[in-house]
Enzyme design. Structure first.
Site, short mmCIF file in Angstrom:
data_model
loop_
_atom_site.label_atom_id
_atom_site.label_comp_id
_atom_site.label_asym_id
_atom_site.label_seq_id
_atom_site.Cartn_x
_atom_site.Cartn_y
_atom_site.Cartn_z
N ARG A 143 2.33 -7.30 3.79
CA ARG A 143 1.89 -7.19 5.19
C ARG A 143 2.64 -8.18 6.08
O ARG A 143 2.82 -7.93 7.28
CB ARG A 143 0.37 -7.37 5.25
CG ARG A 143 -0.12 -8.72 4.80
CD ARG A 143 -1.62 -8.71 4.53
NE ARG A 143 -1.95 -8.07 3.26
CZ ARG A 143 -3.19 -7.90 2.82
NH1 ARG A 143 -4.22 -8.32 3.53
NH2 ARG A 143 -3.39 -7.31 1.67
N GLU A 173 1.96 -10.57 0.53
CA GLU A 173 3.24 -10.79 1.22
C GLU A 173 3.76 -9.55 1.93
O GLU A 173 4.49 -9.65 2.92
CB GLU A 173 4.28 -11.30 0.22
CG GLU A 173 5.04 -10.22 -0.59
CD GLU A 173 4.15 -9.37 -1.50
OE1 GLU A 173 3.04 -9.82 -1.82
OE2 GLU A 173 4.57 -8.26 -1.85
N LYS A 205 0.83 -14.05 -9.80
CA LYS A 205 0.15 -12.94 -10.47
C LYS A 205 0.00 -13.23 -11.96
O LYS A 205 0.81 -13.97 -12.52
CB LYS A 205 1.00 -11.66 -10.34
CG LYS A 205 1.01 -11.02 -8.97
CD LYS A 205 1.82 -9.74 -8.99
CE LYS A 205 1.85 -9.09 -7.62
NZ LYS A 205 0.52 -8.64 -7.16
N1 BES Z 1 2.72 -5.46 -4.41
C1 BES Z 1 1.34 -5.75 -4.47
C2 BES Z 1 0.47 -4.50 -4.52
C3 BES Z 1 0.62 -3.60 -5.71
C4 BES Z 1 -0.30 -3.64 -6.75
C5 BES Z 1 1.62 -2.64 -5.77
C6 BES Z 1 -0.18 -2.78 -7.82
C7 BES Z 1 1.75 -1.79 -6.85
C8 BES Z 1 0.84 -1.84 -7.86
C9 BES Z 1 0.91 -6.55 -3.24
O1 BES Z 1 1.88 -7.39 -2.71
C10 BES Z 1 -0.23 -7.42 -3.64
O2 BES Z 1 0.00 -8.30 -4.45
N2 BES Z 1 -1.41 -7.18 -3.09
C11 BES Z 1 -2.56 -7.95 -3.40
C12 BES Z 1 -3.22 -8.33 -2.11
C13 BES Z 1 -4.27 -9.38 -2.25
C14 BES Z 1 -3.68 -10.71 -2.68
C15 BES Z 1 -4.98 -9.56 -0.91
C16 BES Z 1 -3.47 -7.06 -4.25
O3 BES Z 1 -3.54 -5.87 -4.02
O4 BES Z 1 -4.06 -7.60 -5.17
ZN ZN Z 2 3.82 -6.83 -3.04
MN MN Z 3 1.91 -9.29 -3.64
#
Ligand code: BES
Ligand code: ZN
Ligand code: MN
Length: 491
Positions: free
Chosen positions: A345, A343, A271
């Site tokens: 899911r 991750e 990230k």
């Molecule tokens: N934990 C994150 C989602 C999240 C984002 C939670 C903001 C709280 C606040 C999750 O694991 C994630 O990184 N999701 C990605 C999915 C993508 C890579 C398909 C996302 O939402 O960008």
């Molecule tokens: Zn996450």
């Molecule tokens: Mn994530």
């Protein structure tokens, strides 16, 4: 901390009295209260408008040392949430004045067209929930919590609802526990540490607990979960908490699954740095599920309730899973990991497949901070609910409205499943489209729930809050605990 009182105003000493005031109607019955409200409204600066506030001192011959009048606005706009917020702000005012004892004048339920139970519960919740702040890392906390909040009601009401303060307090304590877990930084809640904290809390509450460690997860072939854990120096675990009702024969089985990523760096699909610290809250689903189990131990619902939390840390390293890796999930389906940041899911499908195989639930509900896309869609104060079961969706939506943990139904269109196709494996964890990310995440999960009655609640928005609100400090919100408690009464 919470109780009812039926003292006669002016006859005994009250250190801090809070009176809710409506701008266009009389909402109290007691004649001393009415006189106090009239005295306040006689002043130019206070008319009972929303958020107006006035403190008067030494009323009723000095028996009421401090009296805080709080405006609620027009009667038609007053809901249970208005009362929760009022009670929360009253508690914070007492804290700010460094006092320890609050008496809240409960308004008349009929005057607000509200069921007395709804009104009392809202006041009690707002007060209890506001009386918590996360101070674990402060040498000197700014505010001490109040020792006592008393709801001033007629003695018949106190008798009729005698069980309410204890029940509300138990639920709110569970909410605050969930908040603490979410607010704890990642270095102090490594997966096995958090699992241990969950297990300890649950067994103290009298619940049965089983923890699967890394070796057991390997033996049982939790391939998707282990792929997420692979980059971390800290072993994953899965905590299973069981509540059995007194009449177990014929009882429904409800399984609650909560995403427990103690920190989500994204893994090799790292990230960006900005805002990453919020990813300590990526276990808010797990915290809500365990919090709900703690409340369940006290509320004793009629169903069998099982809480399952897969717990991992998502890190990049030389042992981490690579984009493009293919793993075999607990259910036997292979998954191509297109993005290691998707991750949540992966750990959820293994936990849900395990739950279905082992417990054959009548209803399965998962809570997860699953997608940023969900926050884009609904903002930070609402969760999304995904389900193919209309009755279950309606029950979750109604529960959300009752406790003001709002859940908005979202679609799961079959044709979007195409976006999860993999050339090499049975399914990809990543959508081939940039759009509709909350939906494709839910569709991915749905491939592992078979015919089970299931709902997925994405709490990525409301799981934690940067800023505090009327009855919640900054950090973990405990979102989901009250929702699940209320939902159990509707199933
Ligand atoms: N934990 C994150 C989602 C999240 C984002 C939670 C903001 C709280 C606040 C999750 O694991 C994630 O990184 N999701 C990605 C999915 C993508 C890579 C398909 C996302 O939402 O960008
Ligand atoms: Zn996450
Ligand atoms: Mn994530």
């Amino acid at each position: 901390m919470l109780n009812f009182t039926s003292v006669v105003l002016g006859r005994s000493e009250i250190d801090f009295l809070a009176i809710p005031v409506c701008e266009d109607a009389e909402i109290h019955a007691d004649k001393e209260l009415l006189a106090l409200v009239a005295e306040a409204k006689a002043l130019e600066e206070f008319k009972g408008e929303a958020k107006q506030q006035l403190t008067l001192y030494n009323l009723l011959d000095g028996r009421v040392r401090r009296c805080l009048f709080m405006g609620l606005g027009p009667r038609k706009k007053i809901t249970a949430e208005t009362l929760r917020a009022f009670a929360g702000r009253a508690v914070k005012a007492v804290m700010g004045a460094k006092r320890a004892d609050l008496t809240v004048a409960a308004p008349l339920a009929q005057a607000l067209d509200m069921a007395p139970q709804v009104l009392l519960q809202a006041l009690a919740e707002g007060a209890c929930l506001a009386n918590h702040s996360f101070t674990r890392y402060k040498e000197k906390p700014k505010h001490e919590p109040l020792q006592r909040v008393s709801l001033l009601v007629p003695s018949a009401t106190a008798k009729q609802f005698a069980a309410l303060p204890g029940r509300v307090e138990a639920v709110c304590r569970a909410v605050c526990q969930a908040r603490e877990w979410v607010s704890t930084p990642g270095n102090d809640k490594l997966p096995e540490q958090l699992g241990q904290a969950f297990a300890t809390a649950a067994s103290r509450a009298g619940l049965k607990v089983r923890t699967l460690d890394q070796a057991q997860l390997k033996r049982a072939k939790f391939g998707a979960l282990l792929a997420v854990a692979a980059g971390s120096a800290h072993a994953p675990c899965l905590v299973e908490i069981v509540y059995t009702p007194a009449k177990a024969a014929g009882a429904q089985t409800i399984v609650l699954v909560g995403k427990g990523v103690t920190f989500d760096t994204g893994g090799i699909s790292l990230k960006p740095a900005a805002g990453m610290e919020a990813m300590k809250g990526d276990m808010a689903g797990a915290a809500a599920v365990v919090g709900a189990m703690l409340a369940v131990a006290r509320l004793k619902p009629k169903q069998r309730v099982i809480g399952i939390t897969p717990i991992v840390e998502n890190m990049p390293s030389g042992t981490a899973t690579r984009p493009g890796d293919i793993v075999t999930s607990f259910a036997g389906k292979t998954v191509e990991i297109g993005n290691t940041d998707a991750e949540g899911r992966l750990i959820l499908i293994d936990a849900m497949a395990y739950a279905i195989k082992k417990h054959k639930p009548d209803v399965l509900v998962d809570l997860a901070t699953l997608t940023g896309a969900c926050v884009i869609a609904l903002g930070e104060k609402m969760a999304a609910v995904f389900s193919r079961d209309e009755a279950l969706t309606a029950a979750i939506k109604a529960a959300g409205e009752a406790v003001h943990e709002r859940c908005w139904p979202m679609p799961m269109p079959d044709d979007y499943k195409e976006l999860l196709k993999s050339d090499l494996a049975d399914i990809s964890n990543m959508s081939s489209s940039r759009y509709g990310g909350a939906i494709t995440a839910a569709l991915f999960l749905s491939e592992f729930t078979n015919a089970t009655r299931w709902a997925h609640i994405d709490i990525a928005g409301p799981g934690h809050a940067k800023k505090g609100s009327d009855y919640c400090g900054p950090g973990g919100t405990g979102f989901g605990v009250r929702l699940l408690c209320d939902l159990l009464e509707r199933l």
